[in-house]
Write a protein that holds these residues in place. Structure first.
Motif, PDB file in Angstrom:
ATOM      1  N   TYR A 182     -21.784 -46.698 -46.970  1.00  0.00           N
ATOM      2  CA  TYR A 182     -23.035 -47.185 -47.244  1.00  0.00           C
ATOM      3  C   TYR A 182     -22.802 -48.237 -48.275  1.00  0.00           C
ATOM      4  N   SER A 183     -23.382 -49.501 -47.825  1.00  0.00           N
ATOM      5  CA  SER A 183     -23.104 -50.778 -48.834  1.00  0.00           C
ATOM      6  C   SER A 183     -23.720 -50.635 -50.128  1.00  0.00           C
ATOM      7  N   ALA A 184     -25.017 -49.973 -50.163  1.00  0.00           N
ATOM      8  CA  ALA A 184     -25.512 -50.086 -51.389  1.00  0.00           C
ATOM      9  C   ALA A 184     -25.034 -48.922 -52.301  1.00  0.00           C
ATOM     10  N   LEU A 185     -24.223 -48.028 -51.926  1.00  0.00           N
ATOM     11  CA  LEU A 185     -23.520 -46.897 -52.740  1.00  0.00           C
ATOM     12  C   LEU A 185     -22.208 -47.400 -53.391  1.00  0.00           C
ATOM     13  N   THR A 186     -21.856 -46.893 -54.339  1.00  0.00           N
ATOM     14  CA  THR A 186     -20.404 -47.007 -54.871  1.00  0.00           C
ATOM     15  C   THR A 186     -19.304 -46.227 -54.305  1.00  0.00           C
ATOM     16  N   PRO A 187     -18.222 -46.534 -54.376  1.00  0.00           N
ATOM     17  CA  PRO A 187     -17.131 -45.941 -53.753  1.00  0.00           C
ATOM     18  C   PRO A 187     -17.260 -44.401 -53.968  1.00  0.00           C
ATOM     19  N   LEU A 188     -17.400 -43.963 -55.382  1.00  0.00           N
ATOM     20  CA  LEU A 188     -17.530 -42.530 -55.702  1.00  0.00           C
ATOM     21  C   LEU A 188     -18.865 -41.858 -54.898  1.00  0.00           C
ATOM     22  N   GLU A 189     -19.743 -42.536 -55.049  1.00  0.00           N
ATOM     23  CA  GLU A 189     -20.948 -42.048 -54.440  1.00  0.00           C
ATOM     24  C   GLU A 189     -20.803 -41.972 -52.746  1.00  0.00           C
ATOM     25  N   ASN A 190     -19.960 -42.810 -52.093  1.00  0.00           N
ATOM     26  CA  ASN A 190     -19.650 -42.716 -50.863  1.00  0.00           C
ATOM     27  C   ASN A 190     -19.029 -41.442 -50.727  1.00  0.00           C
ATOM     28  N   LEU A 191     -17.952 -41.256 -51.159  1.00  0.00           N
ATOM     29  CA  LEU A 191     -16.932 -40.313 -51.118  1.00  0.00           C
ATOM     30  C   LEU A 191     -17.761 -38.760 -51.358  1.00  0.00           C
ATOM     31  N   ARG A 192     -18.671 -38.768 -52.447  1.00  0.00           N
ATOM     32  CA  ARG A 192     -19.305 -37.585 -52.753  1.00  0.00           C
ATOM     33  C   ARG A 192     -20.461 -37.389 -51.672  1.00  0.00           C
ATOM     34  N   PHE A 193     -20.872 -38.163 -51.105  1.00  0.00           N
ATOM     35  CA  PHE A 193     -21.847 -37.830 -49.988  1.00  0.00           C
ATOM     36  C   PHE A 193     -20.940 -37.096 -48.833  1.00  0.00           C
ATOM     37  N   TYR A 194     -19.873 -37.750 -48.492  1.00  0.00           N
ATOM     38  CA  TYR A 194     -19.164 -37.356 -47.162  1.00  0.00           C
ATOM     39  C   TYR A 194     -18.484 -36.021 -47.582  1.00  0.00           C
ATOM     40  N   GLY A 195     -17.998 -35.815 -48.941  1.00  0.00           N
ATOM     41  CA  GLY A 195     -17.519 -34.677 -49.449  1.00  0.00           C
ATOM     42  C   GLY A 195     -18.353 -33.611 -49.258  1.00  0.00           C
ATOM     43  N   LYS A 196     -19.756 -33.833 -49.614  1.00  0.00           N
ATOM     44  CA  LYS A 196     -20.723 -32.633 -49.373  1.00  0.00           C
ATOM     45  C   LYS A 196     -20.854 -32.420 -48.048  1.00  0.00           C
ATOM     46  N   LEU A 197     -20.956 -33.304 -47.050  1.00  0.00           N
ATOM     47  CA  LEU A 197     -21.382 -33.002 -45.846  1.00  0.00           C
ATOM     48  C   LEU A 197     -20.243 -32.128 -45.272  1.00  0.00           C
ATOM     49  N   TYR A 198     -18.943 -32.485 -45.614  1.00  0.00           N
ATOM     50  CA  TYR A 198     -17.888 -31.677 -45.296  1.00  0.00           C
ATOM     51  C   TYR A 198     -17.320 -30.484 -45.998  1.00  0.00           C
ATOM     52  N   LYS A 199     -18.259 -30.237 -47.060  1.00  0.00           N
ATOM     53  CA  LYS A 199     -18.090 -28.890 -47.871  1.00  0.00           C
ATOM     54  C   LYS A 199     -16.716 -28.856 -48.530  1.00  0.00           C
ATOM     55  N   VAL A 200     -16.570 -30.035 -49.100  1.00  0.00           N
ATOM     56  CA  VAL A 200     -15.084 -30.151 -49.932  1.00  0.00           C
ATOM     57  C   VAL A 200     -15.289 -29.713 -51.116  1.00  0.00           C
ATOM     58  N   LYS A 201     -14.333 -29.015 -51.680  1.00  0.00           N
ATOM     59  CA  LYS A 201     -14.343 -28.174 -53.138  1.00  0.00           C
ATOM     60  C   LYS A 201     -13.929 -29.340 -53.905  1.00  0.00           C
ATOM     61  N   ASN A 202     -14.275 -29.411 -55.183  1.00  0.00           N
ATOM     62  CA  ASN A 202     -13.901 -30.231 -56.378  1.00  0.00           C
ATOM     63  C   ASN A 202     -13.909 -31.886 -55.890  1.00  0.00           C
ATOM     64  N   ILE A 203     -14.839 -32.186 -55.395  1.00  0.00           N
ATOM     65  CA  ILE A 203     -15.081 -33.537 -55.016  1.00  0.00           C
ATOM     66  C   ILE A 203     -15.048 -34.512 -56.038  1.00  0.00           C
ATOM     67  N   GLU A 226     -13.043 -34.364 -58.578  1.00  0.00           N
ATOM     68  CA  GLU A 226     -11.681 -34.619 -59.176  1.00  0.00           C
ATOM     69  C   GLU A 226     -10.897 -35.391 -57.674  1.00  0.00           C
ATOM     70  N   LYS A 227     -10.950 -34.771 -56.549  1.00  0.00           N
ATOM     71  CA  LYS A 227     -10.205 -35.256 -55.306  1.00  0.00           C
ATOM     72  C   LYS A 227     -10.733 -36.701 -54.979  1.00  0.00           C
ATOM     73  N   GLY A 228     -12.032 -36.807 -55.075  1.00  0.00           N
ATOM     74  CA  GLY A 228     -12.495 -38.309 -55.101  1.00  0.00           C
ATOM     75  C   GLY A 228     -11.609 -39.167 -56.109  1.00  0.00           C
ATOM     76  N   MET A 229     -11.746 -38.985 -57.145  1.00  0.00           N
ATOM     77  CA  MET A 229     -10.866 -39.734 -58.056  1.00  0.00           C
ATOM     78  C   MET A 229      -9.365 -40.012 -57.865  1.00  0.00           C
ATOM     79  N   GLU A 230      -8.980 -38.916 -57.497  1.00  0.00           N
ATOM     80  CA  GLU A 230      -7.537 -38.813 -57.003  1.00  0.00           C
ATOM     81  C   GLU A 230      -7.254 -39.852 -55.938  1.00  0.00           C
ATOM     82  N   LEU A 231      -8.102 -39.850 -54.845  1.00  0.00           N
ATOM     83  CA  LEU A 231      -8.092 -40.698 -53.721  1.00  0.00           C
ATOM     84  C   LEU A 231      -8.228 -42.047 -54.072  1.00  0.00           C
TER      85      LEU A 231
END
Ligand SMILES: Nc1ncnc2c1ncn2[C@@H]1O[C@H](COP(=O)(O)OP(=O)(O)OP(=O)(O)O)[C@@H](O)[C@H]1O
Ligand SMILES: [Mg+2]
Lengths: 234, 227
Positions: A86-107, A109-114
């Protein structure tokens, strides 16, 4: 184990895939190459559950991929031609959104790492609208890896990436593969194919014309010659 | 079911955050509704008592037409970078996409209503004496029905060419029963007539909402299914 059994896909009156079969074991890395319009992306869309085959079946760990089995989709990471971001969102917000949909734990931390791994952490709070093509591709790669799939379907992941990012990506893929994740890679860049994959399929006009393991000793030129011979039909 | 709801809220939150940043759609909706109110307040002399009779109709004209702007955007915006495909391959029930979009659209339209209806009353010099609870209940019920059908049809239209034109053509005929009920019930409450009549309209609208919600909720996954 991802199995495609005698898949045929017909759209309209055009046969796009004919009798396509493939079994992908954990930790295997297979490249799918072939000319434009051969049906490579269509094969990925079928495997990701975006399309239904006209005939044949697709099994993931022995279960058929259908709409009701949407939880099975968590096992599959699909990187398509588009970034799905989503182009209006920041990289972290994008990752957070997909992380939530995929039920990723420690979003977080993992987001920053990636983001660090793909070299975008300085840009983590900037809306991606202003990103260059390569930066978006890097983030798209982070998006697929975030969800920790067992099967990675990467459709031309190297497009738009600079030299540094290409070797970063190859490294990331290798790392995943060592953890037992199966990799399917579509690419027109044979150098990367030889680097990353152990086995290669050539698709031409919807048919598998070659399927063999890559001999890493032989180098790029013989590989290219072999490909050309296979595609031109000898 | 709980997971569907949680995913829906994630999607709605994403949409609203997107909107909060760009303010594209909500800005257009608010400007549009203000313009409609302004034009009507010039066209009709607000001091004339018979003009009050058009207020219920005006409330729904504003809601529907500004709502259409938002509905049009809700699936078109997912086509940028093909992010709808990202949602389709995600391990979520397709119904949660529908539910999330309904929630996001409902929030947007409700905000526009909360701004425009008081302005409408103000410019038409209307003092609200009716029963506020019933009024809000009627507005909410009809708005939910509108958004449910509108979101479904927006998803349907998004795949077609000229979707901006297709959506109103499909939506307005389907909405007419709901809007007749909404205008009548609003009129009764605003003119403080017998509330029992309003209640029967409200029941009708609630039944309409439930029916269409169930139908859209279950049919939505066929819209999301690939060929
Ligand atoms: N939705 C569709 N409707 C009709 N035809 C389609 C559709 N999707 C793909 N095709 C056709 O299927 C064929 C294969 O397309 P596909 O995208 O799989 O090719 P590809 O091997 O990925 O090519 P490229 O290397 O250019 O990415 C093409 O001839 C294309 O025109
Ligand atoms: Mg392709």
């Amino acid at each position: 184990m991802l199995e495609l059994k005698e898949i045929t896909k017909i759209i309209g009156d055009k046969i796009i895939l004919r009798n396509f079969s493939l079994a992908l074991a954990p930790g295997e890395s297979v490249a799918v190459i072939g000319p434009n319009g051969a049906g490579k992306s269509t094969f990925f869309k079928l495997a990701a559950g975006l399309m239904q085959p006209t005939s044949g079946e697709i099994l993931l760990n022995g279960e058929q991929i259908k709409k009701k089995t949407h939880l099975l989709k968590k096992r599959i990471g699909y990187l398509g031609h588009e970034s799905f971001l989503y182009s209006a969102l920041t990289p972290l917000e994008n990752l957070r959104f997909y992380g939530k949909l995929y039920k990723v734990k420690n979003i977080e931390e993992k987001g920053m790492e990636l983001l660090k791994a793909v070299g975008l952490h300085y840009f983590k709070d900037i809306p991606i609208r202003s990103f260059s093509r390569g930066m978006i591709q890097r983030l798209a790669i982070a998006r697929v890896l975030l969800t920790e799939p067992d099967f990675l379907l990467l459709d031309e992941p190297h497009t738009g990436l600079d030299q540094e990012a290409v070797s970063l990506l190859n490294l990331l893929i290798k790392e995943r593969q060592e953890k037992g994740i199966a990799i399917l890679l579509i690419s027109h860049d044979f150098e990367q194919v030889i680097q990353v994959c152990e086995r290669v399929l050539i698709l031409n006009k919807g048919r598998v014309v070659e399927d063999k393991s890559i001999d890493h000793q032989r180098g790029l030129m013989p590989f290219k010659n072999w490909y050309e011979a296979a595609v031109s039909g000898k | 079911m709980k997971i569907i709801l949680a995913d829906a809220l994630t999607i709605a939150a994403k949409d609203l955050r997107n909107e909060l940043k760009s303010k594209q759609t909500s800005g257009m909706m608010i400007i549009f509704s203000s313009l409609v109110i302004l034009i009507f307040s010039f066209a009709f002399d607000p001091t004339n008592n018979t003009v009050k009779a058009i207020i219920p109709g005006l409330i729904w004209v504003i809601t529907i037409f500004s709502g259409l702007l938002g509905l049009n955007r809700s699936f078109i915006s997912e086509q940028e970078n093909d992010s709808l495909t990202g949602l389709k391959v995600a391990p979520i029930d397709p119904s949660s996409i529908f539910l999330g979009k309904v929630v996001a659209n409902l929030v947007l339209v409700t905000i526009v209503q909360m701004l425009s209806i008081p302005i409408l009353f103000l410019l038409f010099d209307y003092k609200f004496h009716g029963d506020l609870i019933w009024f809000l209940l009627i507005v909410l019920t009809a708005t939910i029905g509108f958004i449910v059908i509108g979101t479904f049809l927006a998803a349907l239209a998004a795949n077609a060419k000229n979707s901006e034109m297709l959506l109103p053509v499909l939506l307005l005929p389907l909405l007419s029963p709901l809007m007749i009920g909404a205008v009548q019930a609003t009129k009764i409450v605003l003119e403080q007539e017998g509330i029992t009549d309003a209640i029967s309209w409200l029941q009708l609208m609630a039944a309409y909402d439930l029916l269409f919600f169930a139908a859209c909720f279950f049919l939505f996954e066929y819209l999301m299914e690939g060929s």
